[in-house]
Design an enzyme around this catalytic site. Structure first.
Site, PDB file in Angstrom:
ATOM      1  N   HIS A  77     -12.949  -2.270  -3.254  1.00  0.00           N
ATOM      2  CA  HIS A  77     -12.186  -1.831  -2.085  1.00  0.00           C
ATOM      3  C   HIS A  77     -12.684  -2.559  -0.826  1.00  0.00           C
ATOM      4  CE1 HIS A  77      -9.369   1.716  -1.349  1.00  0.00           C
ATOM      5  NE2 HIS A  77      -9.504   1.241  -0.139  1.00  0.00           N
TER       6      HIS A  77
ATOM      7  N   SER B  37       0.827  -1.209   0.000  1.00  0.00           N
ATOM      8  CA  SER B  37       0.000   0.000   0.000  1.00  0.00           C
ATOM      9  C   SER B  37       0.860   1.258   0.000  1.00  0.00           C
ATOM     10  CB  SER B  37      -0.884   0.002   1.252  1.00  0.00           C
ATOM     11  OG  SER B  37      -1.434   1.284   1.481  1.00  0.00           O
TER      12      SER B  37
ATOM     13  N   LYS C 228      -6.764  -0.254 -10.236  1.00  0.00           N
ATOM     14  CA  LYS C 228      -7.519  -1.004  -9.216  1.00  0.00           C
ATOM     15  C   LYS C 228      -8.785  -0.251  -8.833  1.00  0.00           C
ATOM     16  CE  LYS C 228      -7.076  -2.786  -4.468  1.00  0.00           C
ATOM     17  NZ  LYS C 228      -7.686  -1.832  -3.554  1.00  0.00           N
TER      18      LYS C 228
ATOM     19  N   THR D  64      -4.936   3.064  -7.594  1.00  0.00           N
ATOM     20  CA  THR D  64      -6.292   2.862  -7.066  1.00  0.00           C
ATOM     21  C   THR D  64      -7.160   4.032  -7.491  1.00  0.00           C
ATOM     22  OG1 THR D  64      -5.459   1.572  -5.226  1.00  0.00           O
ATOM     23  CG2 THR D  64      -7.639   2.550  -4.947  1.00  0.00           C
TER      24      THR D  64
ATOM     25  N   TYR E  53      -1.951   6.034  -4.458  1.00  0.00           N
ATOM     26  CA  TYR E  53      -3.121   6.919  -4.463  1.00  0.00           C
ATOM     27  C   TYR E  53      -2.734   8.182  -5.220  1.00  0.00           C
ATOM     28  CZ  TYR E  53      -6.011   4.233  -1.223  1.00  0.00           C
ATOM     29  OH  TYR E  53      -6.797   3.267  -0.660  1.00  0.00           O
TER      30      TYR E  53
HETATM   31  C1  LIG Z   1      -7.767  -2.127   6.545  1.00  0.00           C
HETATM   32  C2  LIG Z   1      -7.774  -1.974   5.046  1.00  0.00           C
HETATM   33  C3  LIG Z   1      -6.924  -1.060   4.456  1.00  0.00           C
HETATM   34  C4  LIG Z   1      -6.892  -0.928   3.067  1.00  0.00           C
HETATM   35  N1  LIG Z   1      -5.993  -0.079   2.505  1.00  0.00           N
HETATM   36  C5  LIG Z   1      -5.936   0.021   1.156  1.00  0.00           C
HETATM   37  C6  LIG Z   1      -4.943   0.837   0.557  1.00  0.00           C
HETATM   38  O1  LIG Z   1      -4.131   1.449   1.209  1.00  0.00           O
HETATM   39  N2  LIG Z   1      -4.951   0.913  -0.802  1.00  0.00           N
HETATM   40  C7  LIG Z   1      -5.857   0.235  -1.587  1.00  0.00           C
HETATM   41  O2  LIG Z   1      -5.819   0.336  -2.817  1.00  0.00           O
HETATM   42  N3  LIG Z   1      -6.766  -0.567  -1.029  1.00  0.00           N
HETATM   43  C8  LIG Z   1      -6.827  -0.693   0.319  1.00  0.00           C
HETATM   44  N4  LIG Z   1      -7.736  -1.543   0.872  1.00  0.00           N
HETATM   45  C9  LIG Z   1      -8.597  -2.379   0.001  1.00  0.00           C
HETATM   46  C10 LIG Z   1      -7.891  -3.709  -0.336  1.00  0.00           C
HETATM   47  O3  LIG Z   1      -6.838  -3.516  -1.242  1.00  0.00           O
HETATM   48  C11 LIG Z   1      -8.846  -4.701  -1.007  1.00  0.00           C
HETATM   49  O4  LIG Z   1      -9.479  -4.087  -2.105  1.00  0.00           O
HETATM   50  C12 LIG Z   1      -9.897  -5.278  -0.078  1.00  0.00           C
HETATM   51  O5  LIG Z   1      -9.428  -5.397   1.237  1.00  0.00           O
HETATM   52  C13 LIG Z   1     -10.285  -6.656  -0.609  1.00  0.00           C
HETATM   53  O6  LIG Z   1     -11.290  -7.201   0.107  1.00  0.00           O
HETATM   54  P1  LIG Z   1     -11.122  -8.308   1.277  1.00  0.00           P
HETATM   55  O7  LIG Z   1     -10.620  -7.567   2.467  1.00  0.00           O
HETATM   56  O8  LIG Z   1     -12.527  -8.783   1.415  1.00  0.00           O
HETATM   57  O9  LIG Z   1     -10.169  -9.389   0.805  1.00  0.00           O
HETATM   58  C14 LIG Z   1      -7.781  -1.701   2.265  1.00  0.00           C
HETATM   59  C15 LIG Z   1      -8.639  -2.617   2.868  1.00  0.00           C
HETATM   60  C16 LIG Z   1      -8.638  -2.769   4.241  1.00  0.00           C
HETATM   61  C17 LIG Z   1      -9.561  -3.794   4.852  1.00  0.00           C
HETATM   62  C1  LIG Z   2      -5.586   5.103   4.681  1.00  0.00           C
HETATM   63  C2  LIG Z   2      -6.770   4.613   3.903  1.00  0.00           C
HETATM   64  C3  LIG Z   2      -7.208   5.580   2.844  1.00  0.00           C
HETATM   65  C4  LIG Z   2      -6.459   3.258   3.351  1.00  0.00           C
HETATM   66  C5  LIG Z   2      -7.605   2.604   2.690  1.00  0.00           C
HETATM   67  O1  LIG Z   2      -7.650   2.515   1.504  1.00  0.00           O
HETATM   68  C6  LIG Z   2      -8.652   1.995   3.457  1.00  0.00           C
HETATM   69  O2  LIG Z   2      -8.701   2.131   4.684  1.00  0.00           O
HETATM   70  O3  LIG Z   2      -9.510   1.346   2.820  1.00  0.00           O
END
Ligand SMILES: Cc1cc2nc3c(=O)[nH]c(=O)nc-3n(C[C@H](O)[C@H](O)[C@H](O)COP(=O)(O)O)c2cc1C
Ligand SMILES: CC(C)CC(=O)C(=O)O
Length: 356
Positions: A253, A103, A229, A152, A126
């Site tokens: 997401h 990330s 993404k 993303t 981002y």
């Molecule tokens: C705690 C958390 C933080 C995330 N941070 C990011 C991130 O920094 N960048 C991003 O593109 N997606 C982020 N995502 C989305 C994940 O890349 C992904 O799309 C998603 O978690 C997939 O679903 P799943 O948790 O059901 O496997 C985040 C998801 C979670 C749960």
């Molecule tokens: C710091 C956040 C923007 C990271 C993220 O993508 C999320 O929490 O889903």
């Protein structure tokens, strides 16, 4: 502790260990959490049509993605701040993962993660208002041997995360986005009742004007392949490829952005048809079992990513925990390939799925 045999058991064990605020940040979705729930339900609705009388004595889970051989088609999605659940953070995850998308808000440096990684790394970006932040991350990813970038596009701002708002969630002071200027990140640490610090931060720092020309600009900055993404439609897949993307990640997401958006696995066939083999199509959102991986591959995914499950493993037992979660999914996938008469991933196609 009894051996944990499923991803769901890791989820329950992680919940027991994590402080409630951190649990809610990770577990939560946006709005009514309908899309969060839909991601899981949509997989459950896809029944499999097993074939028999097939020689399944030598199952092969390996696959090739952007020219790299992977042991399994399962990687770790970009998830911010792994140190929220374990002090080693992304370094531990990178040791455990066959393939990791780091990330933009990783809590260890890109270089530390690269030094530890067992498999290929991609860097997620981002669209920061301060474009030099984006450009700086690209240069560092190139220098550290990352193999692709993932832009993303579903986050012009962070969605309405009500669990975070209710708790006034902010990132604890000791845990920082190690690769982004501290000034850009300062307000992620300011707790305010009734407000998510991440929603506030995203409004201040992320540029919602991101459009196709910006994607083309990013692609022109680097020789690394750029994947987009957050694609859920054929139109956006087409647009992404037309502006230089090498592939797409079908994703909502993890149900954290537009609540009510289509479950990611339900959007997959449409997107895969639009991409039509011109590049890889990855999927994330709700993958919890080996049969989920098989379902996604049957609908046209080249590989899948897991987000929360990796953090659950990391929370339970650091690097071995994250590895164990990925091993559970791989073992289940192998079983499912053998029992469905598809010993190679190239045998997996839409005929594996029953018509709804
Ligand atoms: C705690 C958390 C933080 C995330 N941070 C990011 C991130 O920094 N960048 C991003 O593109 N997606 C982020 N995502 C989305 C994940 O890349 C992904 O799309 C998603 O978690 C997939 O679903 P799943 O948790 O059901 O496997 C985040 C998801 C979670 C749960
Ligand atoms: C710091 C956040 C923007 C990271 C993220 O993508 C999320 O929490 O889903």
């Amino acid at each position: 502790m009894d051996a944990l045999l499923t991803v769901a058991e890791y989820e329950a064990a992680a919940r027991d260990r994590l402080p409630a605020g951190i649990w809610d940040y990770i577990a939560g979705g946006s709005g009514q959490e309908r899309t969060l729930a839909a991601n899981l339900d949509a997989f459950a609705r896809l029944a499999l049509r097993p074939r028999c009388l097939v020689d399944v004595s030598r199952p092969d889970l390996s696959t090739e993605l952007l020219g790299v051989r992977l042991r399994t088609p399962v990687g770790v999605a970009p998830v911010a701040y792994h140190r929220l659940v374990h002090p080693e953070g992304e370094v531990a995850t990178a040791r455990a993962a066959g393939f990791l998308v780091v990330s933009a808000f990783a809590s260890r440096t890109l270089e530390e993660i690269a030094a530890a990684a067992a498999g290929p790394l991609w860097l997620q970006l981002y669209w920061f208002r301060r474009r030099e932040v984006v450009a700086g991350l690209v240069r560092r990813a190139e220098a550290a041997g990352y193999r692709a970038l993932v832009l993303t596009v579903d986050t012009p701002r962070v969605g309405r995360r009500l669990r975070e708002a209710r708790r006034g969630f902010a990132i604890p002071a000791g845990i920082v986005a190690a690769n982004v200027d501290a000034a850009v990140m300062a307000r992620t640490h300011e707790a305010v009742d009734g407000e998510s610090a991440l929603v506030r931060h995203s409004r201040e720092q992320l540029d919602p004007s991101l459009g196709p020309a910006d994607l083309a600009w990013l692609c022109a900055q680097t020789d690394l392949p750029v994947l987009v993404k957050g694609v859920l439609t054929a139109e956006d897949a087409e647009l992404a490829l037309a502006h230089g993307a090498a592939g797409v990640v079908v994703s909502n997401h993890g149900g954290r952005q537009l609540d009510g958006a289509v479950a990611s696995v339900d959007a997959l066939a449409e997107v895969a048809a639009a991409v039509a083999g011109r590049g890889p199509v990855l999927l994330d959102g709700g993958v919890r079992t080996g049969t989920d991986v098989l379902r996604a591959l049957a609908l046209g995914a080249s590989a899948v990513l897991v987000g929360r499950p990796a953090l659950w493993g990391l929370a339970v037992d650091g690097e071995p925990g994250a590895r164990a979660v990925l091993d559970v999914i791989a073992a289940e996938l192998e079983d499912a390939m053998v029992l469905s008469g598809r010993p190679r991933l190239s045998d997996v196609d839409p005929s594996l799925l029953a018509r709804p």
